[in-house]
Scaffold this motif. Structure first.
Motif, mmCIF file in Angstrom:
data_model
loop_
_atom_site.group_PDB
_atom_site.id
_atom_site.type_symbol
_atom_site.label_atom_id
_atom_site.label_comp_id
_atom_site.label_asym_id
_atom_site.label_seq_id
_atom_site.Cartn_x
_atom_site.Cartn_y
_atom_site.Cartn_z
ATOM 1 N N GLY A 19 42.837 15.205 71.552
ATOM 2 C CA GLY A 19 44.162 15.221 71.829
ATOM 3 C C GLY A 19 45.107 14.586 71.308
ATOM 4 O O GLY A 19 45.955 13.790 71.738
ATOM 5 N N VAL A 20 45.019 14.298 69.723
ATOM 6 C CA VAL A 20 45.576 13.125 69.316
ATOM 7 C C VAL A 20 46.235 13.747 67.683
ATOM 8 O O VAL A 20 47.334 13.595 67.463
ATOM 9 C CB VAL A 20 44.918 11.921 68.870
ATOM 10 C CG1 VAL A 20 45.829 10.904 68.325
ATOM 11 C CG2 VAL A 20 44.216 11.258 70.113
ATOM 12 N N MET A 40 41.739 23.507 75.316
ATOM 13 C CA MET A 40 41.871 22.815 74.048
ATOM 14 C C MET A 40 40.837 23.626 73.362
ATOM 15 O O MET A 40 40.053 24.359 73.776
ATOM 16 C CB MET A 40 41.352 21.470 74.377
ATOM 17 C CG MET A 40 42.054 20.576 75.300
ATOM 18 S SD MET A 40 43.418 19.936 74.662
ATOM 19 C CE MET A 40 43.103 18.626 73.441
ATOM 20 N N VAL A 41 40.629 23.301 71.800
ATOM 21 C CA VAL A 41 39.638 23.538 70.928
ATOM 22 C C VAL A 41 39.119 22.486 70.355
ATOM 23 O O VAL A 41 39.637 21.377 70.106
ATOM 24 C CB VAL A 41 39.980 24.738 70.026
ATOM 25 C CG1 VAL A 41 41.436 24.326 69.347
ATOM 26 C CG2 VAL A 41 39.079 25.240 69.085
ATOM 27 N N LEU A 42 37.557 22.424 70.243
ATOM 28 C CA LEU A 42 36.757 21.336 69.900
ATOM 29 C C LEU A 42 36.078 21.791 68.699
ATOM 30 O O LEU A 42 35.661 22.779 68.736
ATOM 31 C CB LEU A 42 35.855 20.910 71.040
ATOM 32 C CG LEU A 42 35.092 19.931 70.706
ATOM 33 C CD1 LEU A 42 35.394 18.396 70.165
ATOM 34 C CD2 LEU A 42 34.027 19.766 71.808
ATOM 35 N N PHE A 46 60.199 18.389 68.924
ATOM 36 C CA PHE A 46 58.666 18.731 68.726
ATOM 37 C C PHE A 46 57.868 17.909 69.761
ATOM 38 O O PHE A 46 57.978 16.700 69.763
ATOM 39 C CB PHE A 46 58.378 18.468 67.243
ATOM 40 C CG PHE A 46 56.925 18.674 66.994
ATOM 41 C CD1 PHE A 46 56.290 20.011 67.049
ATOM 42 C CD2 PHE A 46 56.011 17.538 67.029
ATOM 43 C CE1 PHE A 46 55.140 20.045 66.544
ATOM 44 C CE2 PHE A 46 54.795 17.654 66.393
ATOM 45 C CZ PHE A 46 54.125 18.813 66.507
ATOM 46 N N TYR A 47 56.731 18.516 70.381
ATOM 47 C CA TYR A 47 55.908 17.747 70.991
ATOM 48 C C TYR A 47 54.456 17.930 70.555
ATOM 49 O O TYR A 47 53.770 16.801 70.414
ATOM 50 C CB TYR A 47 55.902 18.264 72.500
ATOM 51 C CG TYR A 47 54.856 17.628 73.354
ATOM 52 C CD1 TYR A 47 54.709 16.433 73.670
ATOM 53 C CD2 TYR A 47 53.961 18.521 73.936
ATOM 54 C CE1 TYR A 47 53.780 15.672 74.453
ATOM 55 C CE2 TYR A 47 52.879 17.747 75.126
ATOM 56 C CZ TYR A 47 52.982 16.488 75.099
ATOM 57 O OH TYR A 47 51.943 16.046 75.962
ATOM 58 N N GLN A 48 53.971 18.972 70.093
ATOM 59 C CA GLN A 48 52.696 19.047 69.622
ATOM 60 C C GLN A 48 52.283 20.544 68.943
ATOM 61 O O GLN A 48 53.034 21.473 69.192
ATOM 62 C CB GLN A 48 51.593 18.949 71.040
ATOM 63 C CG GLN A 48 51.689 20.068 71.961
ATOM 64 C CD GLN A 48 50.679 19.948 72.980
ATOM 65 O OE1 GLN A 48 50.004 18.894 72.996
ATOM 66 N NE2 GLN A 48 50.399 20.742 73.931
ATOM 67 N N VAL A 100 36.614 16.419 66.811
ATOM 68 C CA VAL A 100 38.253 16.450 67.154
ATOM 69 C C VAL A 100 38.668 17.546 68.221
ATOM 70 O O VAL A 100 38.137 18.867 68.037
ATOM 71 C CB VAL A 100 39.008 16.541 65.807
ATOM 72 C CG1 VAL A 100 38.664 17.561 64.919
ATOM 73 C CG2 VAL A 100 40.416 16.413 66.155
ATOM 74 N N SER A 101 39.488 17.325 69.073
ATOM 75 C CA SER A 101 40.050 18.294 69.908
ATOM 76 C C SER A 101 41.623 18.545 69.835
ATOM 77 O O SER A 101 42.215 17.340 69.727
ATOM 78 C CB SER A 101 39.614 18.312 71.396
ATOM 79 O OG SER A 101 40.252 17.183 72.075
ATOM 80 N N VAL A 102 42.096 19.727 69.854
ATOM 81 C CA VAL A 102 43.578 19.766 69.679
ATOM 82 C C VAL A 102 43.878 20.861 70.889
ATOM 83 O O VAL A 102 42.738 21.648 71.237
ATOM 84 C CB VAL A 102 43.754 20.018 68.269
ATOM 85 C CG1 VAL A 102 44.010 18.899 67.362
ATOM 86 C CG2 VAL A 102 43.426 21.425 67.951
ATOM 87 N N PRO A 103 45.162 21.154 71.154
ATOM 88 C CA PRO A 103 45.287 22.028 72.173
ATOM 89 C C PRO A 103 45.156 23.397 71.403
ATOM 90 O O PRO A 103 45.342 23.725 70.287
ATOM 91 C CB PRO A 103 46.826 22.054 72.311
ATOM 92 C CG PRO A 103 47.049 20.558 72.145
ATOM 93 C CD PRO A 103 46.201 20.204 70.841
ATOM 94 N N LEU A 104 44.595 24.444 72.432
ATOM 95 C CA LEU A 104 44.184 25.796 71.747
ATOM 96 C C LEU A 104 45.277 26.664 71.891
ATOM 97 O O LEU A 104 45.986 26.806 72.884
ATOM 98 C CB LEU A 104 43.129 26.259 72.407
ATOM 99 C CG LEU A 104 42.608 27.509 72.273
ATOM 100 C CD1 LEU A 104 41.888 27.938 70.860
ATOM 101 C CD2 LEU A 104 41.573 28.227 73.349
#
Ligand SMILES: C[S@@+](CC[C@H](N)C(=O)[O-])C[C@H]1O[C@@H](n2cnc3c(N)ncnc32)[C@H](O)[C@@H]1O
Length: 270
Positions: free
Chosen positions: A127-128, A251-253, A182-184, A155-159
């Motif tokens: 989440g970075v 999230m997606v990893l 902007f947030y993400q 690495v994971s980010v919002p899906l």
């Protein structure tokens, strides 16, 4: 890739300062670092990583990029790995260093670290990478530089799940005078793969994770159920296994490898 916005009074520039202040406040509100490592083995991220880490020798060097409260850094340090927790929040890093001297914490930016080329056998970051409007490539490029040839990136980010795709068609009314910034970024599985491939990585696996968190958020936002209600928590525990990750995963990893003899490409193959 889809952008998420947040209400904030700060000016739209000074993005790095905004991210640092935002997370320092979040971690302060959570009471600062407490070494809550018991929960780690139950996490989706850990279950995915574990088989890959089994091939690493004890003492292998691992980077936790954007370590937050440092729970993951501590967990792996106590497993015998040589882990570095890196975070933009100077205050949180100072607290971590003071409370947990057995692990190494560094204050810095994952987009430009002070580590030598090929320093790490593995690099994980939860989440970075999504926090900067210019996109993920600065994070991916630096990850490629600091990971050893043959080394791993998790690495994971919002899906950008189906729920977000559907809701994206319905703009929510904003109170007059509200300031959004902007947030993400939110990414689909294919978009995350592509970002890593552009950066030179070979993608081994990409999967939606954190379904329970996704259901919890949907029950809150679409149905108005407070997060803290037992009903909300119970319903999310019951519903999460029944709903496909692509619909509700929070999230997606991705798991990726730096090729043994690979070089970073120029990102031009559009
Ligand atoms: C969503 S939190 C995740 C924390 C931790 N990875 C976890 O899963 O518990 C994001 C963290 O990344 C840090 N961060 C954001 N951008 C960063 C950057 N460019 N370099 C280093 N840390 C960053 C924030 O300060 C915050 O602690």
């Amino acid at each position: 890739m889809r952008k998420d916005y947040i209400e904030a009074a700060e000016p739209a520039d000074q993005e790095t300062a905004f991210v640092e202040k935002f997370w320092t406040t979040v971690w302060e509100q959570e009471g600062g670092p407490q070494g809550k490592i018991d929960r780690i083995p139950r996490k989706d991220e850990y279950r995915t990583m574990a088989p890959y880490l089994a091939d690493l020798s004890k003492g292998a060097r691992i980077l936790d990029g954007g370590c937050g409260l440092g729970d993951w850094t501590l967990y792996f340090a106590r497993q015998g790995f040589s882990v570095v927790g890196l975070d933009l929040s100077r205050q949180t890093v100072e607290q971590l260093q003071e409370r947990f001297p057995e692990a190494e914490f560094v204050d810095g930016d994952i987009r430009r670290t002070s580590f030598a080329d090929s320093s790490f056998d593995a690099y994980f970051s939860w989440g970075v990478f999504e926090h900067f409007e210019s996109g993920l490539q600065d994070c991916v490029r630096e990850a490629f530089r600091v990971v050893k040839p043959g080394g791993l990136l998790f690495v994971s980010v919002p899906l950008d799940n189906l729920r977000h795709a559907i809701l994206g068609g319905f703009a929510r009314p904003r109170p007059a005078g509200s300031k959004l910034r902007f947030y993400q970024w939110r990414l689909t599985r294919a978009e995350l793969s592509r970002e890593l491939e552009i950066g030179g990585f070979e993608v081994l696996k990409v999967q939606p994770i954190s379904k329970r968190q996704g259901v919890l958020r949907s029950l809150h936002h679409e149905f108005g159920l407070p997060y803290e209600w037992l009903l909300t928590k119970g319903l999310s525990a019951i519903l999460a296994p029944l709903i496909p990750g692509s619909l509700i995963g929070h999230m997606v990893l991705a798991v990726a490898r730096k090729p043994r003899n690979g070089t970073q490409d120029d990102g031009q193959h559009q």
